[in-house]
Motif scaffolding. Structure first.
Motif, short mmCIF file in Angstrom:
data_model
loop_
_atom_site.label_atom_id
_atom_site.label_comp_id
_atom_site.label_asym_id
_atom_site.label_seq_id
_atom_site.Cartn_x
_atom_site.Cartn_y
_atom_site.Cartn_z
N UNK A 115 0.83 -1.21 0.00
CA UNK A 115 0.00 0.00 0.00
C UNK A 115 0.85 1.25 0.00
N UNK A 116 2.02 1.22 0.65
CA UNK A 116 2.91 2.38 0.64
C UNK A 116 3.50 2.60 -0.75
N UNK A 121 4.35 6.76 -1.01
CA UNK A 121 4.58 7.52 0.23
C UNK A 121 4.53 6.55 1.40
N UNK A 122 5.03 7.00 2.52
CA UNK A 122 4.99 6.17 3.72
C UNK A 122 6.35 6.12 4.40
N UNK A 149 18.33 -6.29 12.50
CA UNK A 149 17.26 -5.42 12.01
C UNK A 149 17.83 -4.09 11.51
N UNK A 150 18.85 -3.59 12.20
CA UNK A 150 19.47 -2.35 11.77
C UNK A 150 20.13 -2.47 10.41
N UNK A 151 20.88 -3.55 10.19
CA UNK A 151 21.56 -3.77 8.91
C UNK A 151 20.55 -3.99 7.79
N UNK A 152 19.48 -4.74 8.08
CA UNK A 152 18.45 -4.97 7.07
C UNK A 152 17.77 -3.67 6.67
N UNK A 153 17.58 -2.78 7.64
CA UNK A 153 16.98 -1.48 7.35
C UNK A 153 17.84 -0.69 6.36
N UNK A 154 19.15 -0.75 6.53
CA UNK A 154 20.05 -0.04 5.61
C UNK A 154 19.84 -0.51 4.17
N UNK A 155 19.71 -1.82 3.99
CA UNK A 155 19.49 -2.37 2.65
C UNK A 155 18.11 -1.99 2.12
N UNK A 156 17.11 -2.10 2.99
CA UNK A 156 15.74 -1.80 2.58
C UNK A 156 15.62 -0.35 2.09
N UNK A 162 13.27 4.27 -4.89
CA UNK A 162 12.54 4.63 -6.12
C UNK A 162 11.04 4.75 -5.90
N UNK A 163 10.54 4.19 -4.80
CA UNK A 163 9.10 4.24 -4.52
C UNK A 163 8.74 5.35 -3.53
N UNK A 164 9.74 6.14 -3.11
CA UNK A 164 9.52 7.24 -2.17
C UNK A 164 9.00 6.77 -0.81
#
Length: 267
Positions: A115-116, A121-122, A149-156, A162-164
């Motif tokens: 949905x984001x 947006x989101x 979780x912190x390292x995965x966030x960096x990749x995400x 590109x999707x903002x």
């Protein structure tokens, strides 16, 4: 148009404080709990969700989108603590805390991203921990879950650019919550070679929580980040020395930093 927020683990502690603060700021706030009937958060729409059960995540997110048409913010807060000598921590408990703190957070992210992305947006805010920046004695598993979780966030963040859709982490230090009561503690075994050091470290950890900051501090930081157009990759919230410890880890030789931790825990 009011913004819609989903907060996991909102029935107590930091999650509860964030939910109450955002309601006061006029956000449409959904909080999750495994047993929402036991929760009575004024103004917070409590929904049933267990991050270790994907079907409950899918159902909760689907219902919120059906009612509100969107989810603007996800605050991934649900988690559990774990302590114990690494050698003596049961494998089942290690897996359980990873399912909650890491894989559970990823499942909630995957549920809200479609949905984001469609709305371009989101924002996702993952609550990690200052403990996730270092391997702490008798808290190694907890440190590992939050570090992952912190390292995965960096990749995400890079994949979502590109999707903002924005993503960041907020790493709290010690806060005055009931997290100590909810931790899994590996038992203090009479014949354990780690008994005395583990016992002393447990006492020190509990004292740190008792002397911790008010969860409202964390709630205000979260709200400020939500209003930020381009959030940083990581935020840290805690006493000065807790935040400074991360900087020290970057600049000191590993063995020097290890010695600081050993001295801190009197090991």
């Amino acid at each position: 148009m009011s913004k819609v927020v989903l907060i996991t683990g909102a029935s107590s502690g930091i999650g509860q404080a964030i939910a109450q603060h955002l309601v006061a700021q006029s956000y449409i706030t959904y909080g999750t709990s495994r047993n929402p009937k036991k929760s009575s958060e004024k103004g917070v729409h409590m929904v049933a969700l267990d991050v270790t059960k994907p079907e409950t995540i899918t159902a909760a997110v689907k219902n919120i989108i059906a009612k509100e048409g969107k989810i603007d913010y996800l605050i991934n807060n649900a988690g559990m603590g774990i302590t114990g000598p690494l050698e003596e921590t049961p494998d089942a408990e290690t897996k359980r805390v990873f399912e909650t703190n890491y894989f559970g957070a990823l499942e909630v992210i995957k549920a809200v991203l479609p949905t984001m992305r469609s709305s371009r947006s989101g924002m996702v805010i993952n609550i990690t921990s200052i403990a996730g920046y270092m391997g702490l004695p008798y808290r190694g598993i907890y440190s590992a879950t939050k570090g992952a979780l912190g390292i995965t966030t960096e990749a995400y963040r890079m994949e979502l650019k590109e999707f903002n859709v924005k993503m960041t982490t907020v790493a709290p230090g010690d806060f005055a919550t009931n997290i100590a009561a909810g931790r899994y503690h590996a038992p203090l075994l009479d014949d354990s070679p780690y008994r005395e050091n583990y016992k002393n470290t447990l006492s020190l950890m509990d004292k740190h929580v008792d002397d911790g900051m008010s969860p409202l501090v964390m709630a205000k930081v979260i709200h400020r980040i939500m209003k930020t157009k381009n959030p940083k990759v990581h935020y840290r919230v805690g006493f000065f020395m807790q935040r400074f410890s991360i900087a020290l880890k970057r600049i000191l030789p590993d063995t020097w930093y290890e010695k600081l931790l050993l001295n801190h825990y009197d090991l």
